[in-house]
Design a protein around this motif. Sequence first.
Motif, short mmCIF file in Angstrom:
data_model
loop_
_atom_site.label_atom_id
_atom_site.label_comp_id
_atom_site.label_asym_id
_atom_site.label_seq_id
_atom_site.Cartn_x
_atom_site.Cartn_y
_atom_site.Cartn_z
N LEU A 101 21.31 11.21 7.22
CA LEU A 101 21.18 12.59 7.69
C LEU A 101 20.48 13.49 6.67
O LEU A 101 19.65 14.32 7.03
CB LEU A 101 22.56 13.15 8.05
N GLN A 124 18.31 12.69 4.55
CA GLN A 124 16.90 12.33 4.31
C GLN A 124 16.04 12.59 5.54
O GLN A 124 14.83 12.36 5.51
CB GLN A 124 16.80 10.86 3.90
N THR A 125 16.67 13.04 6.62
CA THR A 125 15.90 13.27 7.85
C THR A 125 16.13 14.70 8.35
O THR A 125 15.53 15.64 7.85
CB THR A 125 16.29 12.24 8.93
N ALA A 180 17.20 17.20 5.46
CA ALA A 180 16.57 16.93 4.16
C ALA A 180 16.31 18.24 3.43
O ALA A 180 15.19 18.74 3.37
CB ALA A 180 15.28 16.13 4.36
#
Lengths: 297, 297
Positions: free
Chosen positions: A210, A212-213, A216
């Motif tokens: 979560l 990193q997407t 982020a």
Amino acid sequence: MERTHPQTIAFIGLGQMGLGMAARLIEGDFSLTVYNRTTARAEPLVAQGAHVAAQAADAVEPGGIAISMLADDAAAEALFDDALLSRLGPGGVHLSMSTLSPATVTRLAARHTAHGVAYVACPVFGRPDAARAGKLWLCYAGPADVRPRLEPLLNVLGQGVRDFGEDPAAANVTKLAGNFLIASAIEAMSEAYALAEKHGVDAEQVHQLLSQTLFACPIYQNYGNAIVAQRFTPPGFTLRLGAKDMRLVQDAARTAEVPMPLASLLGDRFLRMLATGQGDIDWTGIAADQRASSGLT
Amino acid sequence: MERTHPQTIAFIGLGQMGLGMAARLIEGDFSLTVYNRTTARAEPLVAQGAHVAAQAADAVEPGGIAISMLADDAAAEALFDDALLSRLGPGGVHLSMSTLSPATVTRLAARHTAHGVAYVACPVFGRPDAARAGKLWLCYAGPADVRPRLEPLLNVLGQGVRDFGEDPAAANVTKLAGNFLIASAIEAMSEAYALAEKHGVDAEQVHQLLSQTLFACPIYQNYGNAIVAQRFTPPGFTLRLGAKDMRLVQDAARTAEVPMPLASLLGDRFLRMLATGQGDIDWTGIAADQRASSGLT
């Protein structure tokens, strides 16, 4: 050797944030006279060349600049009293960087104006390490004509300044809105990761996906990392200070008649943690409380 | 002309997400047989070359691959019944991309296993435009040995795949955790920006500051922009679907005994909005409900 900035600046309030900001300013070649209730806190700054004042009013110079970074409304109202303001006097500027209630700021600003002192609200976003490195985000609001005089200071303290107009309270509303979003994100991650863990899913892995997407960004990454590592000490920002800010958010909500169910929930979470002796851990420690209430050890 | 991928894939469920994903797969040179309760939804796909099945079981081939993107647990349980699964049979794979409850997934997976069919949970993050563009984030969990066979499909549908192990329910727990974080962020922004506006502070400016610094990530930027612009239609993800997901979060929390006060608060928010006829707007429309309750028009 001549200093780049010849005028001495008063710096009042040497908590974790204030200490880092003052050190940063001295490195930026500003001459500081500092004041803190507990004088010993000033020692590292004295080693850097700062002067220490025994009273807050002694730190300021007529027509000079005073910066404050204080823990709460009460400290700001007590220190910036008529005695200090009459000494600072016409041409004086108070760059008030504390997180204060909008109502207090409006009252303080009026008191300053009565003494011919400009009150500038400039609360900050960032943890102590960001303060020390001059990487704070600054929310500026106050008389526009004094800003050029403050610009060299702002540039050393922050990585960016946003201007919220002439009403100082606007900057403090913005700061409260931001701190509320941060506390909300901590609450949400604390609940979500406890849910994952109790379902036998690796919370660290959920967090990595979560953060990193979709999420982020610094708050989810940095605070989420502390949550999954259960690293709540040493505190960057204590639960106790978080509780104070949530009270300010709730007061501001009541003043403006804005029902904020999530702020109420957070207010209760903070109170329970204070009541059970968890006030001195970092406010990401909300996750510790959530774990305990979920039967996770 | 030969297709790159000779085998026909069954694609079941053509809601906003499924329709975009199916179109994307056809563009990726996959041959599809599609099924949807309302057959007319398939028309744009037929124009692209898809076959249409009158019954879900007719869409699948023995030992083939079936993809599903359904609205809820009930649809998944009804469509993937013994009749369909016995036709799909040994060597068959079901790539189940819907947001389902972990408990249902565990039950469904057992039913698949009884028919020799591999059940792979692969719920997705992303709105319909991301589905259409193959920019979804995929949470994969299921038998590792079938993944190579699914890899070409996953690569066309998503911009990244995270693997959560062999237990399919783990991927759905992760998806629920993510949707809970999204709903929490919408709730937090809705309250914070109403607070700012009622204090006379430009919510747009507060949002710009926060979503470009501490919260510089897709959820805060995209959803926050919709909130400050009060742009809640057309829905990318309806309030009604959000309410369904929040019920799944709360069910999963009860199953695992995790008190989630924020999930409870969101559950009530969604119920109030359904009860007052706001189920068909986007779930960022939480902000509309917050504005109304704050006396903002």
